[in-house]
Design a protein around this motif. Structure first.
Motif, PDB file in Angstrom:
ATOM      1  N   PHE A   1       0.810  -1.219   0.000  1.00 46.51           N
ATOM      2  CA  PHE A   1       0.000   0.000   0.000  1.00 46.51           C
ATOM      3  C   PHE A   1       0.846   1.274   0.000  1.00 46.51           C
ATOM      4  CE2 PHE A   1       0.689  -1.150   4.425  1.00 46.51           C
ATOM      5  CZ  PHE A   1       1.025   0.058   5.034  1.00 46.51           C
TER       6      PHE A   1
ATOM      7  N   THR B   1     -11.205   9.342   3.006  1.00 50.21           N
ATOM      8  CA  THR B   1     -10.734  10.723   3.202  1.00 50.21           C
ATOM      9  C   THR B   1     -11.546  11.755   2.430  1.00 50.21           C
ATOM     10  OG1 THR B   1      -9.172  10.509   1.361  1.00 50.21           O
ATOM     11  CG2 THR B   1      -8.351   9.930   3.570  1.00 50.21           C
TER      12      THR B   1
ATOM     13  N   LEU C   1      -7.122   0.046   2.717  1.00 51.36           N
ATOM     14  CA  LEU C   1      -5.988   0.939   2.438  1.00 51.36           C
ATOM     15  C   LEU C   1      -5.953   1.405   0.985  1.00 51.36           C
ATOM     16  CD1 LEU C   1      -3.316  -0.893   4.594  1.00 51.36           C
ATOM     17  CD2 LEU C   1      -4.205   1.423   4.996  1.00 51.36           C
ATOM     18  N   GLN C   2      -6.619   0.673   0.100  1.00 47.52           N
ATOM     19  CA  GLN C   2      -6.709   1.109  -1.292  1.00 47.52           C
ATOM     20  C   GLN C   2      -7.815   2.138  -1.502  1.00 47.52           C
ATOM     21  OE1 GLN C   2      -7.166  -2.551  -3.508  1.00 47.52           O
ATOM     22  NE2 GLN C   2      -4.948  -2.873  -3.682  1.00 47.52           N
ATOM     23  N   HIS C   3      -8.762   2.221  -0.559  1.00 42.47           N
ATOM     24  CA  HIS C   3      -9.889   3.150  -0.686  1.00 42.47           C
ATOM     25  C   HIS C   3     -10.135   3.827   0.662  1.00 42.47           C
ATOM     26  CE1 HIS C   3     -10.487  -0.005  -3.784  1.00 42.47           C
ATOM     27  NE2 HIS C   3     -10.804   1.026  -4.540  1.00 42.47           N
ATOM     28  N   LEU C   4      -9.173   4.594   1.102  1.00 40.70           N
ATOM     29  CA  LEU C   4      -9.267   5.216   2.417  1.00 40.70           C
ATOM     30  C   LEU C   4     -10.383   6.263   2.460  1.00 40.70           C
ATOM     31  CD1 LEU C   4      -5.454   5.556   3.120  1.00 40.70           C
ATOM     32  CD2 LEU C   4      -7.066   4.157   4.416  1.00 40.70           C
TER      33      LEU C   4
ATOM     34  N   ARG D   1      -3.212  10.692  -4.619  1.00 36.83           N
ATOM     35  CA  ARG D   1      -4.346   9.819  -4.931  1.00 36.83           C
ATOM     36  C   ARG D   1      -5.126   9.402  -3.681  1.00 36.83           C
ATOM     37  NH1 ARG D   1      -1.995   5.797  -9.729  1.00 36.83           N
ATOM     38  NH2 ARG D   1      -1.035   7.459 -10.974  1.00 36.83           N
ATOM     39  N   GLU D   2      -4.598   9.717  -2.520  1.00 37.49           N
ATOM     40  CA  GLU D   2      -5.257   9.320  -1.277  1.00 37.49           C
ATOM     41  C   GLU D   2      -6.050  10.467  -0.650  1.00 37.49           C
ATOM     42  OE1 GLU D   2      -4.472   6.202  -1.367  1.00 37.49           O
ATOM     43  OE2 GLU D   2      -2.783   6.635  -2.702  1.00 37.49           O
TER      44      GLU D   2
ATOM     45  N   LEU E   1       0.866  10.934  -1.929  1.00 37.11           N
ATOM     46  CA  LEU E   1      -0.473  10.955  -1.322  1.00 37.11           C
ATOM     47  C   LEU E   1      -1.531  11.671  -2.149  1.00 37.11           C
ATOM     48  CD1 LEU E   1      -0.141  11.415   2.571  1.00 37.11           C
ATOM     49  CD2 LEU E   1      -0.408   9.320   1.247  1.00 37.11           C
TER      50      LEU E   1
ATOM     51  N   ARG F   1       2.556   3.199  -3.452  1.00 39.43           N
ATOM     52  CA  ARG F   1       1.808   4.227  -4.177  1.00 39.43           C
ATOM     53  C   ARG F   1       1.853   5.559  -3.435  1.00 39.43           C
ATOM     54  NH1 ARG F   1      -4.524   3.616  -5.764  1.00 39.43           N
ATOM     55  NH2 ARG F   1      -4.878   4.300  -3.611  1.00 39.43           N
ATOM     56  N   TRP F   2       1.851   5.506  -2.111  1.00 39.51           N
ATOM     57  CA  TRP F   2       1.900   6.749  -1.348  1.00 39.51           C
ATOM     58  C   TRP F   2       3.185   7.516  -1.660  1.00 39.51           C
ATOM     59  CZ3 TRP F   2       0.212   5.286   4.361  1.00 39.51           C
ATOM     60  CH2 TRP F   2      -1.067   4.708   4.327  1.00 39.51           C
TER      61      TRP F   2
END
Length: 297
Positions: free
Chosen positions: A198, A266, A261-264, A209-210, A207, A201-202
């Motif tokens: 996970f 936020t 964790l892939q779709h947090l 994308r998050e 971040l 990607r961060w």
């Protein structure tokens, strides 16, 4: 530099334009012309004049640009995507050690929004790049190009073969989380969840994308303030971000953690939630950075 900074502040912050106002205009003009020369030399040519590798790289960029910040309609405008394409391809050609790597497209977007905000008002959702002259668009592209270049100069090994810089920081993140929150660290290990699954990607997209995009400028204000120390400070931000959901994560099994964790959750975040993440990151940085052996392999 506050998150409401003008684009000139951003130029100065990234070491692109000199702080001396008497010199600044001349340097910005020279840098813009240098960027435009590169576009003419590398981008505004036919595929017959490119190597196979360059053709493939341009194709990948052209595929990725429409996928960039898909939930913000402004980035779906064809001319915005062309501007991103020119900036990314020109950067990649001039940095052959890494070339273009997926994720770098995300890193250009905060710069583009900040520089456009000097000319376009209201919400980014209501912007149209067609309201600007070709000259202004070229100037904005040049600003984005040079700021992106300065940012990536400090993390080149994040995007070279096998991306060793990211691998190293993911390991540091794992160690820091173990020090701060042993129960969640143990639970993730017991479930067989690797941080690379996970956190890669961060680090790759910083971040973007998050987070909801309206918070990205505030987040990047912190990034830019760290200067050359940014890569190591990212570890503390990402640890704070992850541990926002410590209690939740300890109740999930492997598959549930991966999906979570892939779709947090936020999307409803405001400045308040982001400030809590950043405040904890600064606190932990103060506690641990003076004892780097705590995080060594």
């Amino acid at each position: 530099m506050s998150w409401m900074s003008t684009s000139i502040d951003l130029d100065v912050e990234k070491g692109y334009a000199p702080p001396n106002s008497d010199r600044r205009e001349g340097v910005l003009r020279r840098k813009c012309l240098e960027y435009l020369d590169c576009v003419a030399q590398y981008y505004d040519i036919t595929d017959a004049e490119r190597t196979d590798e360059e053709v493939n790289m341009l194709h990948q960029i052209a595929v990725d640009c429409p996928r960039t910040v898909p939930d913000v309609s402004f980035f779906q405008q064809a001319e915005v995507q062309k501007s991103l394409e020119r900036v990314l391809y020109t950067w990649a050609i001039r940095h052959p050690a890494s070339g273009y790597v997926q994720g770098i497209n995300d890193l250009a977007t905060p710069f583009l929004v900040v520089f456009l905000s000097e000319y376009l008002e209201e919400s980014v959702d209501n912007w149209s790049i067609l309201d600007l002259s070709r000259e202004k668009i070229s100037n904005i592209e040049a600003d984005c190009y040079w700021c992106l270049s300065k940012l990536l100069d400090g993390m080149q090994d994040h995007y070279t073969f096998a991306q060793p810089g990211i691998q190293r920081l993911v390991f540091k993140l794992k160690e820091l989380v173990r020090r701060i929150d042993e129960p969640v660290s143990n639970h993730m290990e017991e479930q067989g969840l690797e941080f690379l699954q996970f956190a890669f990607r961060w680090f790759n997209c910083l971040l973007i994308r998050e987070m909801p995009f309206h918070l990205v400028t505030r987040l990047w204000d912190t990034y830019l303030a760290e200067g050359d120390a940014l890569p190591d400070f990212l570890v503390y931000i990402f640890a704070s971000f992850l541990l926002t959901w410590s209690d939740k994560l300890q109740k999930l099994d492997f598959q549930e953690m991966v999906m979570f964790l892939q779709h947090l959750p936020t999307q409803s975040w405001t400045d308040v939630e982001l400030e809590i993440v950043l405040s904890k990151a600064y606190m932990w940085h103060t506690m641990f950075n003076s004892s780097p052996s705590h995080l060594a392999s």
